[in-house]
Motif scaffolding. Structure first.
Motif, PDB file in Angstrom:
ATOM      1  N   LEU A   1      48.671  39.719  28.868  1.00 43.65           N
ATOM      2  CA  LEU A   1      49.454  41.410  29.288  1.00 43.65           C
ATOM      3  C   LEU A   1      50.735  41.163  29.837  1.00 43.65           C
ATOM      4  CD1 LEU A   1      46.128  43.202  29.988  1.00 43.65           C
ATOM      5  CD2 LEU A   1      47.135  43.411  27.960  1.00 43.65           C
ATOM      6  N   ARG A   2      50.681  40.015  30.617  1.00 40.54           N
ATOM      7  CA  ARG A   2      52.195  40.184  31.669  1.00 40.54           C
ATOM      8  C   ARG A   2      52.515  40.034  30.578  1.00 40.54           C
ATOM      9  NH1 ARG A   2      48.370  38.741  36.032  1.00 40.54           N
ATOM     10  NH2 ARG A   2      48.074  36.930  35.121  1.00 40.54           N
TER      11      ARG A   2
ATOM     12  N   MET B   1      48.266  48.234  34.816  1.00 39.30           N
ATOM     13  CA  MET B   1      48.436  47.463  35.084  1.00 39.30           C
ATOM     14  C   MET B   1      48.272  46.951  36.690  1.00 39.30           C
ATOM     15  SD  MET B   1      49.056  43.967  32.443  1.00 39.30           S
ATOM     16  CE  MET B   1      48.498  42.999  34.102  1.00 39.30           C
TER      17      MET B   1
ATOM     18  N   GLY C   1      46.082  48.529  39.360  1.00 36.98           N
ATOM     19  CA  GLY C   1      44.948  47.596  39.222  1.00 36.98           C
ATOM     20  C   GLY C   1      44.074  47.535  38.411  1.00 36.98           C
TER      21      GLY C   1
ATOM     22  N   VAL D   1      42.925  47.908  31.098  1.00 31.66           N
ATOM     23  CA  VAL D   1      43.607  48.471  30.207  1.00 31.66           C
ATOM     24  C   VAL D   1      42.453  48.553  29.449  1.00 31.66           C
ATOM     25  CG1 VAL D   1      45.571  46.844  31.005  1.00 31.66           C
ATOM     26  CG2 VAL D   1      44.100  45.860  29.267  1.00 31.66           C
TER      27      VAL D   1
ATOM     28  N   GLY E   1      39.330  35.467  32.943  1.00 30.17           N
ATOM     29  CA  GLY E   1      39.493  36.970  32.616  1.00 30.17           C
ATOM     30  C   GLY E   1      39.288  37.887  32.049  1.00 30.17           C
ATOM     31  N   PHE E   2      38.002  37.562  30.885  1.00 32.59           N
ATOM     32  CA  PHE E   2      37.981  38.400  29.901  1.00 32.59           C
ATOM     33  C   PHE E   2      36.751  37.590  29.749  1.00 32.59           C
ATOM     34  CE2 PHE E   2      36.282  38.820  24.758  1.00 32.59           C
ATOM     35  CZ  PHE E   2      36.623  40.074  24.928  1.00 32.59           C
TER      36      PHE E   2
ATOM     37  N   ARG F   1      35.574  41.399  30.508  1.00 26.78           N
ATOM     38  CA  ARG F   1      36.072  42.408  32.032  1.00 26.78           C
ATOM     39  C   ARG F   1      34.833  43.662  31.590  1.00 26.78           C
ATOM     40  NH1 ARG F   1      40.621  40.148  34.364  1.00 26.78           N
ATOM     41  NH2 ARG F   1      41.710  41.030  35.785  1.00 26.78           N
TER      42      ARG F   1
ATOM     43  N   GLN G   1      32.836  44.424  26.006  1.00 23.61           N
ATOM     44  CA  GLN G   1      33.630  43.165  26.002  1.00 23.61           C
ATOM     45  C   GLN G   1      32.690  42.089  26.098  1.00 23.61           C
ATOM     46  OE1 GLN G   1      37.264  42.242  28.411  1.00 23.61           O
ATOM     47  NE2 GLN G   1      38.167  44.372  28.138  1.00 23.61           N
TER      48      GLN G   1
ATOM     49  N   ARG H   1      41.610  46.227  42.575  1.00 22.06           N
ATOM     50  CA  ARG H   1      40.830  45.700  41.333  1.00 22.06           C
ATOM     51  C   ARG H   1      39.768  44.983  41.937  1.00 22.06           C
ATOM     52  NH1 ARG H   1      46.304  41.649  41.888  1.00 22.06           N
ATOM     53  NH2 ARG H   1      44.930  40.444  41.093  1.00 22.06           N
TER      54      ARG H   1
END
Ligand code: AMP
Length: 188
Positions: free
Chosen positions: A36-37, A54, A57, A60, A84-85, A87, A91, A143
């Motif tokens: 994503l970044r 993002m 925090g 998405v 990170g997945f 989340r 998902q 976050r």
């Protein structure tokens, strides 16, 4: 083929442990945060849409990350470390389906366990050097809130499937990594 989810709160050390595991097992490192970044850094349409989310925090939308994961699994030939997945539970359910679609299953989910005060301390420390626009005190709080409300239930989801492995994430990096590897060895 190993398919591992590395799980933990922001600041739990997922990035550090990912690097060590990827090298040891020659895995493909799929970090949705990094992907994503990159969209933001490249100034893509998607990047423009997700930047403010993002920066706040918050998470998405699932559709965006699920598509990234689907593509990554389709391309992979060596085994994947998911960082990170997933989340949230939706998902996680989607990941199961995507893995099955590609004839795979999850080896396990390794969860790095770190006390909350230590998480905040590490994130504030990282904020001084990371240059990440979501590493500031207000965003860090959001976050952690998102993590506790939406992400933590993922641990219970995999616990129910007998795939959740908790590892102490507080202490020497090498000791943590040795414990993570020992757990993977039992399950591979
Ligand atoms: P991370 O680098 O994993 O800490 O992720 C940084 C930010 O990217 C998060 O605060 C979310 O805004 C977004 N993000 C990363 N992974 C996901 C995901 N699986 N689902 C939704 N949002 C995500």
């Amino acid at each position: 083929m190993l398919n591992i989810v590395l799980f933990g709160a922001p600041g739990a050390g997922k990035g550090t442990q990912s690097d060590l595991l990827v090298e040891k097992y020659n895995l493909n490192h799929i970090s949705t945060g990094d992907l994503l970044r990159k969209e933001i850094a490249d100034g893509t349409e998607l990047g423009k849409r997700i930047k403010s989310i993002m920066d706040s925090g918050s998470l998405v939308s699932d559709d965006i990350v699920v598509e990234m994961i689907d593509n990554a699994i389709a391309r992979d030939t060596q085994g994947i470390l998911f960082d990170g997945f997933p989340r949230n539970v939706a998902q996680a359910e989607t990941l199961d389906k995507l893995l099955a679609k590609h004839g795979r299953k999850l080896t396990c989910m390794i969860s790095l366990d770190v006390p909350r005060e230590e998480l905040i301390r590490r994130m504030l420390e990282r904020a001084k050097i990371s240059g990440r626009s979501d590493d500031n005190e207000e965003t860090i709080k959001n976050r952690l809130k998102e993590y506790e409300a939406k992400t933590l239930p993922v641990a219970a989801y995999y616990e129910g499937k007998g795939l959740h492995v908790k590892v102490n994430g507080y202490g020497d990096i090498k000791d943590i990594s040795a414990n993570v590897i020992a757990e993977i060895e039992k399950r591979k």
